[in-house]
Scaffold this active site. Sequence first.
Site, PDB file in Angstrom:
ATOM      1  CG  HIS A  65      -3.559  -6.810  -0.520  1.00 36.39           C
ATOM      2  ND1 HIS A  65      -4.936  -6.928  -0.478  1.00 36.39           N
ATOM      3  CD2 HIS A  65      -3.291  -5.520  -0.206  1.00 36.39           C
ATOM      4  CE1 HIS A  65      -5.466  -5.774  -0.151  1.00 36.39           C
ATOM      5  NE2 HIS A  65      -4.500  -4.896   0.021  1.00 36.39           N
ATOM      6  CD  GLU A  68      -0.707  -4.678   3.662  1.00 36.77           C
ATOM      7  OE1 GLU A  68      -1.376  -3.770   4.186  1.00 36.77           O
ATOM      8  OE2 GLU A  68      -0.530  -4.772   2.431  1.00 36.77           O
ATOM      9  CG  HIS A  69      -5.821  -6.130   4.473  1.00 34.44           C
ATOM     10  ND1 HIS A  69      -7.002  -5.432   4.500  1.00 34.44           N
ATOM     11  CD2 HIS A  69      -5.073  -5.549   3.500  1.00 34.44           C
ATOM     12  CE1 HIS A  69      -6.983  -4.478   3.577  1.00 34.44           C
ATOM     13  NE2 HIS A  69      -5.821  -4.533   2.957  1.00 34.44           N
ATOM     14  CD  GLU A 140      -7.806  -2.657  -0.482  1.00 35.06           C
ATOM     15  OE1 GLU A 140      -6.658  -2.781  -0.946  1.00 35.06           O
ATOM     16  OE2 GLU A 140      -8.080  -2.876   0.722  1.00 35.06           O
TER      17      GLU A 140
END
Length: 421
Positions: A65, A68-69, A140
């Site tokens: 993840h 991906e950012h 987040e």
Amino acid sequence: MKKELYQRIGETVYREVLPNGLPINVVYKPDFAKSYAFFATRYGGMDTRFQLNGTWMDTPAGIAHYLEHKMFDTEEGNALQDLAKNGAEPNAFTSNAMTGYYFDSTEKFEENLKILLSFVSVPYFTDESVEKEQGIISQEIRMIEDNPDWRVYAGMMGALYHNNTAKTHIAGSVESIREITAKTLYDCHKAFYTPGNMVLTVVGNVDAERVKEIAASILPKESGPAIPRDHGAEPAGVAQREVSRRMEVSMPQFLLGFKCTPSAQGESFLRRSLIGGMASDLLLGDSSPLYQRLYEQGLINGSFGGAFEMMPDTAYLYAGGDSRDVNAVAAEIKKEARRLAADGLDHDFYERVRKAAFGTMLRSMNSFESIAVSLTEGHFAGYDALKFPEAFDGITEEDVRAFIRDELTEDRAAMSVIQPK
């Protein structure tokens, strides 16, 4: 490119595998102005342990993840902004088993496709930018951890599985992402963002040959090796029968899960997915006898629902929602599963559920995103997602009953509960 017609669903697909190992799917839609491109890698939140250059690596939870950012960063700036300037709507997501980057646009499609393929295949990280991202992702993660829906799901997965990395939070934890450096991101990109581990799917009124030419001109000429993964040796039985925690909720919330037998890759994976989905609808759907009975008794409300999920080395069926008596609802779900296994399914209801399931999949063909994601997931699992009509043809009422009998048993069940503070 090879052309394939799917007459039962009215779709046309052009396919080819480039010399570098990249599969390309182009779903031709001549009557639409919008085009959609989806570039995905078979690498997700559960792939934290893998073998690279003969050495097993244990990477921090949440690294897929995190990667991906950071992938939108380029040496010249930010690919998101470049795509937006061209009228495209770009985004990305990370799941347990896949990371995907996509955009849709009505103009400058080829230019946007070049941008997409370029930034995904050529990473650009610095120690400073990686450290800066930690604060954004930490925030987040904290927001997610304050969400009761996520907490009850994470509790269920932790109760079902001893070691399987499917129970690992896709975003990781505030502690785990502190271990991520630019080097670990480059290592993971090298391992998984390689043509043979990826799929490019395009849907729209586009020239399939041009898509192939663009991909061949931008992407690496060779692919890296296949990467062995370790999702954890998983013993039979659940890890815990029940887990519970307290949060700021107005009513108790629960998820009851059943740890199902994973499926091998190939056409059996698609077949198993359809059987499990119909079993879920027959047992838990809002037109099922169980749902109607629990609703009339005031034990459930509109939040109640369930589904069947499959991932590599993982399969589970779950149900839950808000209830003033979570134990009573869980007991009724198990009781209804036993009844269906013993007495058999109501034939007319089964036929309605089967037709509804088929109709739902047929309607999903109206969504460019759904088509692209389905084809990609199917490729990664070894089946052709557009052959779902043929898969439905091979499923019988007894197959669904056998699934309920064998998989939805007491020894496979675990429950997660959120109680009000």
